[in-house]
Write an enzyme that holds these catalytic residues in place. Structure first.
Site, PDB file in Angstrom:
ATOM      1  N   SER A   7      10.750  -6.148   6.183  1.00 52.62           N
ATOM      2  CA  SER A   7      10.886  -5.102   6.041  1.00 52.62           C
ATOM      3  C   SER A   7      11.777  -4.588   7.169  1.00 52.62           C
ATOM      4  O   SER A   7      13.203  -4.605   6.966  1.00 52.62           O
ATOM      5  CB  SER A   7       9.616  -4.107   7.103  1.00 52.62           C
ATOM      6  OG  SER A   7       9.537  -2.971   7.056  1.00 52.62           O
ATOM      7  N   HIS A  53       1.402  -3.717   3.664  1.00 56.52           N
ATOM      8  CA  HIS A  53       2.668  -3.590   4.024  1.00 56.52           C
ATOM      9  C   HIS A  53       3.197  -5.327   4.156  1.00 56.52           C
ATOM     10  O   HIS A  53       4.321  -5.399   4.399  1.00 56.52           O
ATOM     11  CB  HIS A  53       3.105  -2.174   4.730  1.00 56.52           C
ATOM     12  CG  HIS A  53       4.619  -2.877   5.100  1.00 56.52           C
ATOM     13  ND1 HIS A  53       6.160  -2.867   4.077  1.00 56.52           N
ATOM     14  CD2 HIS A  53       5.311  -2.747   6.620  1.00 56.52           C
ATOM     15  CE1 HIS A  53       7.345  -3.039   4.622  1.00 56.52           C
ATOM     16  NE2 HIS A  53       6.419  -2.843   5.999  1.00 56.52           N
TER      17      HIS A  53
END
Length: 390
Positions: free
Chosen positions: A152, A353
């Protein structure tokens, strides 16, 4: 530049965590059995913990790192926003036992136990320079071969670091679940997501429980070691009614279900009494936990992390690996680049995620295979590579 080594050294290899104990957020343990949400120390997954000091023009910054190994290429691990180096704990122990390597996980500025003079500057430029300085502090002017791996926000910083040529011995880049197009689209709803999270937790165990039951981390083992890097004790005791109210209601509900399973479902008046007791128990003076970093205040830097990331990623001349939780995350530039063979891509379904936390063995397998394929390292411990088609 110098580094202060903590007196926390362990035997030469950390134990490989047992397989098959990953916990999804809805996993049931059977009647009368409850999941263990107690925290686990970093030392079960890493050999060393160090504070690396980096000299700046006007101050000295200290970066917390966790590491294992003394030979082979360095896997430099950069976590996502709000997370910490401990998010790589389970992954690190797995891959360290599969390939010849050194793992180094860094708490980025304003995260984890890293302390810097200007913790409000989270620009891509500043954070990229941090990585270059940490590498220089660790290895001097002749660093070993380094593979940058980021999740990320950490993936974006890895790309910016590589593109700025701040790692002279760079082998390659691995970016995990961050794509410019979807990241930019998600920024509009990010503040709403951050507002929806509990502001405080009554204990670290409560924070771990929330992370699993909310789906932020779908692997209980990883949550038990990594959540300690996301939250900290509040400085002053406060009254705790309303702490993590939403998740507490879920905890009460699940405990009642488990009690029903263990007692044949016969609660009667005891059900409401138990619920009231659990709610009353929360209304005490205590020192709760809160987030280590207020991500909402970093909004002005979000655009700079992700805008232009795809073209920057494609421009890096080293071998590149992109790991995604879903193929729908690809934007136009990356779709074209992938068709042209400019990078290797692998989709790891059934993950959230936090891919490297939810499925550490799958991520370790993909990265180990990538590195062996490019002859960056060798396998060990009987690990066998499974070369993907893309």
């Amino acid at each position: 530049m110098e580094k202060n080594l903590h007196l926390n050294r362990l035997p030469s290899r950390p134990p490989l965590p047992a397989r098959g104990i990953q916990s999804g957020s809805k996993m049931r343990m059977g009647p009368g059995r409850k999941r263990d949400f107690s925290p686990v120390p970093w030392s079960q997954y890493f050999e060393n913990m160090e504070d690396v000091e980096v000299e700046n023009e006007t101050s000295t910054d200290s970066f917390r790192i966790y590491s294992s190994g003394s030979e082979g290429p360095v896997l430099l691990l950069l976590h996502g926003g709000g997370h910490s180096a401990l998010s790589w704990a389970v992954f690190s122990a797995v891959i360290f036992n599969w390939i010849k390597c050194r793992v180094v996980a860094v708490d980025l500025r304003a995260h984890g136990d890293t302390t810097v003079n200007n913790s409000e500057d989270l620009s891509a430029e500043t954070m990229s320079k941090d990585i270059g300085k940490v590498i220089e502090a660790l290895y001097g002017e002749n660093p070993p071969p380094i593979m940058l791996i980021g999740h990320s926000m950490g993936g974006a910083i890895a790309v910016h670091t590589a593109a700025a040529n701040l790692v002279p011995s760079l082998l390659g880049i691995c970016v995990i679940d961050v794509v410019e197009g979807t990241a930019m689209d998600a920024l509009n709803s990010m503040q709403n997501f951050l507002r929806s999270r509990p502001k405080t937790f009554k204990s670290l165990e409560n924070a771990i429980e929330w992370s699993v039951k909310s789906g932020q981390i779908r692997n209980l083992e990883s949550a038990r070691v990594s959540m300690g890097g996301q939250v900290k004790k509040c400085e002053d005791p406060v009254s705790s009614p309303g702490i993590s109210k939403t998740i507490i209601e879920g905890i009460i509900e699940e405990e009642e279900e488990e009690e029903a399973e263990g007692e044949g479902g016969e609660h009667g008046n005891g059900e409401s009494n138990n619920k009231r007791k659990k709610e009353d128990d929360l209304e005490v003076k205590e020192c709760p936990y809160t987030w280590r970093i207020e991500l909402a205040k970093t909004e002005k830097y979000w655009d700079g992390w992700f805008r232009g990331l795809s073209s920057l990623f494609l421009s890096c001349s080293v071998p590149k690996l992109l790991l995604l939780a879903g193929v729908d995350r690809l934007d136009k530039d990356l779709t074209i680049g992938q068709m042209q063979g400019k990078f290797q891509m692998q989709v790891l379904p059934q993950c959230g995620h936090a891919v490297h936390e939810d499925a550490p063995e799958k991520v370790a397998e993909a990265l180990a295979t990538f590195m062996v394929r490019h002859k960056f390292t060798e396998t060990k411990g009987g690990f066998q590579c499974m070369f993907p088609a893309c």
